[in-house]
Design an enzyme around this catalytic site. Structure first.
Site, PDB file in Angstrom:
ATOM      1  N   HIS A   1      36.769  46.723  45.400  1.00 16.99           N
ATOM      2  CA  HIS A   1      37.920  46.468  46.268  1.00 16.99           C
ATOM      3  C   HIS A   1      37.551  46.672  47.745  1.00 16.99           C
ATOM      4  O   HIS A   1      37.992  45.919  48.616  1.00 16.99           O
ATOM      5  CB  HIS A   1      39.081  47.404  45.916  1.00 16.99           C
ATOM      6  CG  HIS A   1      39.942  46.916  44.798  1.00 16.99           C
ATOM      7  ND1 HIS A   1      40.653  45.734  44.863  1.00 16.99           N
ATOM      8  CD2 HIS A   1      40.219  47.463  43.579  1.00 16.99           C
ATOM      9  CE1 HIS A   1      41.335  45.574  43.738  1.00 16.99           C
ATOM     10  NE2 HIS A   1      41.079  46.594  42.935  1.00 16.99           N
TER      11      HIS A   1
ATOM     12  N   CYS B   1      43.915  46.560  36.337  1.00 20.07           N
ATOM     13  CA  CYS B   1      43.945  46.773  37.784  1.00 20.07           C
ATOM     14  C   CYS B   1      45.397  46.811  38.228  1.00 20.07           C
ATOM     15  O   CYS B   1      46.200  45.949  37.840  1.00 20.07           O
ATOM     16  CB  CYS B   1      43.193  45.655  38.509  1.00 20.07           C
ATOM     17  SG  CYS B   1      43.174  45.832  40.312  1.00 20.07           S
TER      18      CYS B   1
ATOM     19  N   HIS C   1      34.857  49.840  40.167  1.00 21.23           N
ATOM     20  CA  HIS C   1      36.034  48.983  40.297  1.00 21.23           C
ATOM     21  C   HIS C   1      36.646  49.142  41.692  1.00 21.23           C
ATOM     22  O   HIS C   1      36.933  48.146  42.373  1.00 21.23           O
ATOM     23  CB  HIS C   1      37.050  49.361  39.223  1.00 21.23           C
ATOM     24  CG  HIS C   1      38.302  48.544  39.242  1.00 21.23           C
ATOM     25  ND1 HIS C   1      38.566  47.579  38.310  1.00 21.23           N
ATOM     26  CD2 HIS C   1      39.372  48.552  40.088  1.00 21.23           C
ATOM     27  CE1 HIS C   1      39.743  47.018  38.575  1.00 21.23           C
ATOM     28  NE2 HIS C   1      40.251  47.600  39.651  1.00 21.23           N
ATOM     29  N   GLU C   2      36.812  50.386  42.135  1.00 21.66           N
ATOM     30  CA  GLU C   2      37.418  50.629  43.447  1.00 21.66           C
ATOM     31  C   GLU C   2      36.455  50.256  44.579  1.00 21.66           C
ATOM     32  O   GLU C   2      36.882  49.769  45.632  1.00 21.66           O
ATOM     33  CB  GLU C   2      37.855  52.090  43.572  1.00 21.66           C
ATOM     34  CG  GLU C   2      38.785  52.586  42.483  1.00 21.66           C
ATOM     35  CD  GLU C   2      40.011  51.702  42.275  1.00 21.66           C
ATOM     36  OE1 GLU C   2      40.417  50.985  43.226  1.00 21.66           O
ATOM     37  OE2 GLU C   2      40.560  51.711  41.166  1.00 21.66           O
TER      38      GLU C   2
END
Length: 223
Positions: A166, A120, A162-163
C-alpha cells in the site's frame, strides 16, 4: 489487511518526498478509503516529524482497524499519503502486539514463498490467494523516530508485505495470478461502479482493461 476468509521501489531521500505537517493533518473520525479511490495509488511521502500528532494518528488508525475487524492498516487506506502502517496479528484490542512502522524499507526477502487467502479493508468482502515471500528483513523507524531492523516471518511478514505494498501504491490484486484475479473481477467491477455512483466521476481504474504491473512481478528489491 483483513483476516483470511472472514467477513471480518521505495522513495529517495529527496526533500520533496518528505511529508510536511499538512500531509499528516487529519480530521476525526478517520474512514477507510475503498478501491478504486486514487489515493490508494498516490505517492506516499516519508515522515520526518515524530510528534504527538503522529502518535495520535497511529492510535486512531488502530481504532479504525479494530472497528473494521482488520489486522493491519496503512495510512493511504485512511486517505493519508504518508509512509505509516500499523498492525496487530491478533486483531483484538488488548491482545497480541501492536506494531507501528514508519518509513519502512525491505532489506531482504526470502526465496521461499507461500500462498495465503488475503483480504483487504479497502476491498470489503473480497478474499483471494496471494503468493508472497515467507519472511522479510526490514528497516524502519518506530513512532518516536528510532531506527531499527527486524526479521518477520509467518503471518506478521504477510501483514507487513500487504501494508508495505500500500505504501508503494500497490494493491493486493497486483500480485494475483490471472486466474485468481478473474475469480474476483466481478467484485472489483462492483466497487468501481459504487465509486462512480457515490462520486459522480468515472472510475480511475477499470479492471476490464487491467494489465499486470510487470515492475512488481519480481517481488521486493532493496530500497
Amino acid at each position: 489487511m483483513a483476516p483470511a476468509g472472514q467477513a471480518r521501489r521505495g522513495f529517495s531521500f529527496q526533500e520533496d518526498n518528505l511529508a510536511s505537517p499538512a500531509d499528516s493533518y487529519h480530521a476525526a473520525p478517520l474512514k477507510i478509503v475503498e478501491y478504486p479511490d486514487p489515493r490508494l495509488r498516490a505517492k506516499n511521502k516519508r515522515i520526518g516529524t515524530f510528534d504527538e500528532s503522529l502518535k495520535k494518528l497511529a492510535d486512531e488508525m488502530f481504532d479504525v482497524m479494530y472497528k473494521t475487524d482488520g489486522i493491519g492498516l496503512s495510512a493511504p487506506q485512511v486517505g493519508m499519503n504518508i509512509q505509516l502502517m500499523v498492525f496487530n496479528p491478533v486483531g483484538e484490542r488488548g491482545e497480541g502486539e501492536e506494531i507501528v512502522l514508519v518509513n519502512p524499507v525491505v532489506h531482504k526477502s526470502s526465496k521461499n514463498t507461500f500462498s495465503y487467502n488475503e483480504g483487504c479493508l479497502s476491498f470489503p468482502g473480497i478474499y483471494a490467494d496471494v503468493v508472497r515471500p515467507a519472511s522479510v528483513k526490514i528497516d524502519a523507524r518506530d513512532i518516536n523516530g528510532a531506527r531499527f531492523r527486524v526479521n518477520l516471518s509467518g503471518l506478521p511478514a504477510r501483514i507487513f508485505q500487504h501494508e508495505f505494498d500500500h505504501l508503494q501504491g500497490m494493491l493486493f490484486f497486483d500480485r494475483m495470478t490471472e486466474d485468481v484475479l478473474d475469480s474476483i473481477r466481478s467484485e472489483l467491477k462492483a466497487l468501481e461502479k459504487k465509486y462512480e455512483d457515490l462520486t459522480g466521476q468515472p472510475s480511475p481504474e477499470n479492471i476490464d482493461n487491467y494489465k499486470q504491473r510487470q515492475q512488481f512481478a519480481a517481488g521486493f528489491s532493496r530500497t
